[in-house]
Design a protein around this motif. Structure first.
Motif, mmCIF file in Angstrom:
data_model
loop_
_atom_site.group_PDB
_atom_site.id
_atom_site.type_symbol
_atom_site.label_atom_id
_atom_site.label_comp_id
_atom_site.label_asym_id
_atom_site.label_seq_id
_atom_site.Cartn_x
_atom_site.Cartn_y
_atom_site.Cartn_z
ATOM 1 N N THR B 10 0.747 -1.103 0.140
ATOM 2 C CA THR B 10 0.135 0.021 0.127
ATOM 3 C C THR B 10 0.869 1.322 0.051
ATOM 4 O O THR B 10 0.734 2.242 -0.867
ATOM 5 C CB THR B 10 -0.957 -0.090 1.287
ATOM 6 O OG1 THR B 10 -1.749 -0.952 1.242
ATOM 7 C CG2 THR B 10 -2.099 1.338 1.294
ATOM 8 N N THR B 11 1.750 1.393 0.980
ATOM 9 C CA THR B 11 2.426 2.637 1.153
ATOM 10 C C THR B 11 3.462 2.601 -0.058
ATOM 11 O O THR B 11 3.641 3.838 -0.560
ATOM 12 C CB THR B 11 3.524 2.601 2.555
ATOM 13 O OG1 THR B 11 3.747 1.137 2.685
ATOM 14 C CG2 THR B 11 2.283 2.902 3.514
ATOM 15 N N ARG B 14 1.438 3.876 -2.952
ATOM 16 C CA ARG B 14 1.035 5.379 -2.796
ATOM 17 C C ARG B 14 2.482 6.204 -3.081
ATOM 18 O O ARG B 14 2.178 7.430 -3.773
ATOM 19 C CB ARG B 14 0.600 5.381 -1.212
ATOM 20 C CG ARG B 14 -0.645 5.122 -1.094
ATOM 21 C CD ARG B 14 -1.146 5.390 0.588
ATOM 22 N NE ARG B 14 -0.693 6.853 0.739
ATOM 23 C CZ ARG B 14 -1.859 7.841 0.825
ATOM 24 N NH1 ARG B 14 -3.210 7.438 0.618
ATOM 25 N NH2 ARG B 14 -1.699 8.959 1.115
ATOM 26 N N THR B 15 3.384 5.822 -2.558
ATOM 27 C CA THR B 15 4.617 6.712 -2.853
ATOM 28 C C THR B 15 4.965 6.757 -4.207
ATOM 29 O O THR B 15 5.256 7.630 -4.886
ATOM 30 C CB THR B 15 5.842 5.884 -2.124
ATOM 31 O OG1 THR B 15 5.671 5.712 -0.877
ATOM 32 C CG2 THR B 15 7.036 6.732 -2.232
#
Lengths: 225, 225
Positions: B10-11, B14-15
């Motif tokens: 997820t992160t 997102r990044t």
DNA sequence: GTCTATATTTAGATAGAC
DNA sequence: GTCTATCTAAATATAGAC
């Protein structure tokens, strides 16, 4: 109102489209302009954008230059009255407050943003910006003649810095109106400090002059007085 | 490379989207960004823009802030070394020359243009701009402490003017590279003139000080030294 | 969380009637 | 020169399979 065909309507429609493009740029931004938004603002049919200008980009480019030419011509007299740096910043303020000119620099900012990645807009924007720069350069040449700053500063370069700053402040003003007001005041104060250099006594002036010369190497040519 | 599911991916996605938005803004401009151009730059699926950020606007807003936070943090040490006005303008030049930061201010310019007509972008842009202003304000407070300009100028206002000018110069640089170089030199010369005010002999300094006080009324509060 | 459709809207651009 | 109609491409956004 008389309805006429032929070249008369042509120029009128072209003008409406140019003004429509300017209005659309102001209200929708460069990311929001389209043949349809422009035509709606101009009150004409969407297909005429392509008939008269070939593409949306070309219309926007033409509109930026057309609008800037008008505004600069309007402001020329005002520029000629300027006799000090603070007077120049005052004209900047007026340009924002005045009704018809409201958003003129904002429109230039939008086109400038588009020009970063659009060669078609790039040339027109350079030209439009150049019109402002020319005026500012004349003001600075006159105002800085014989001053301490004029002695060391490259006036054409300074004019470009002033023009760029003005566009930047217009863009940041919407995002932070209070900060913009403070920024304008700070520029006034900066102008005052620079002006006071030339209000000093003869001996002090000479001292300042020598110190400036010692610390700066004048680079580049130009019309610097 | 390890493939993991859950919050890690997820992160990372997102990044990637945030960085993709920054890259797309730089290469396509605010008028050219879309869920698809961003996703392509990020190397992820277009639908993930909406899953993670809800809309393109919200992603662009988040990206502007995210990117600025990184860059400002990177530059903080450099800002702290600045001891003069010309040092500040030198950092400005470095910011452009440095590779990873290349185009950082250009991206801010694009988002700023979009923010003019887009409330969602407006708030994020104000915050991003504020990060730069905070740094510049600290530099100016330090640099102008006890100087002639510091005595009369509103430092917060001046910091906003500097930040706005820098954005404006970044935008105009693409359109007129030579003019930009000249503008930067002119600002250096301006800085030199202001600095020399504080290099004068004690008697002359006092004279300057009095003249400045006479001609300027200090307006507005703030952290001015 | 991610991907493949896909529904819907809007954009640029053109053909052809008037 | 202008308008209607339309083609095509691209955009936002969502539903549903995986």
């Amino acid at each position: 109102m008389m309805i006429s065909y032929g070249p008369f309507m042509t120029t009128e429609t072209r003008t409406r489209l140019l003004q429509g493009a300017v209005d659309a740029l102001r209200s929708q931004g460069i990311a929001g302009v389209s043949a349809r938004t422009i035509a709606a603002a101009a009150g004409v049919n969407q297909a005429l954008v392509f008939y008269h200008f070939g593409s949306v980009d070309e219309l926007v480019a033409a509109a930026a230059l057309w609008s800037t030419e008008q505004r600069v011509a309007e402001c020329r007299g005002r520029f000629q009255q300027v006799r000090s740096l603070r007077g120049l910043s005052a004209v900047g303020r007026e340009l924002r407050a005045k009704d018809p000119a409201a958003g003129e620099v904002a429109v230039l900012g939008q086109v400038l943003a588009g020009a970063q990645t659009n060669p078609a807009l790039c040339a027109a924007t350079r030209e439009a910006l150049g019109l402002w720069v020319t005026e500012i350069e004349q003001v600075l040449t006159r105002v800085l003649a014989g001053s301490a700053l004029g002695e060391v500063a490259d006036v054409p370069g300074l004019a470009r810095a002033v023009a760029a700053s003005f566009v930047g402040m217009e863009l940041t003003a919407v995002v932070d109106p209070d900060g913009d007001e403070a920024a304008f005041r700070a520029l006034d104060q900066l102008g005052a400090v620079l002006e006071c250099l030339d209000d000093l006594g003869p001996a002090t002036r000479r001292d300042v002059r020598l110190t400036v010369r010692r610390s700066v190497r004048k680079k580049g040519g130009g019309a610097g007085a």
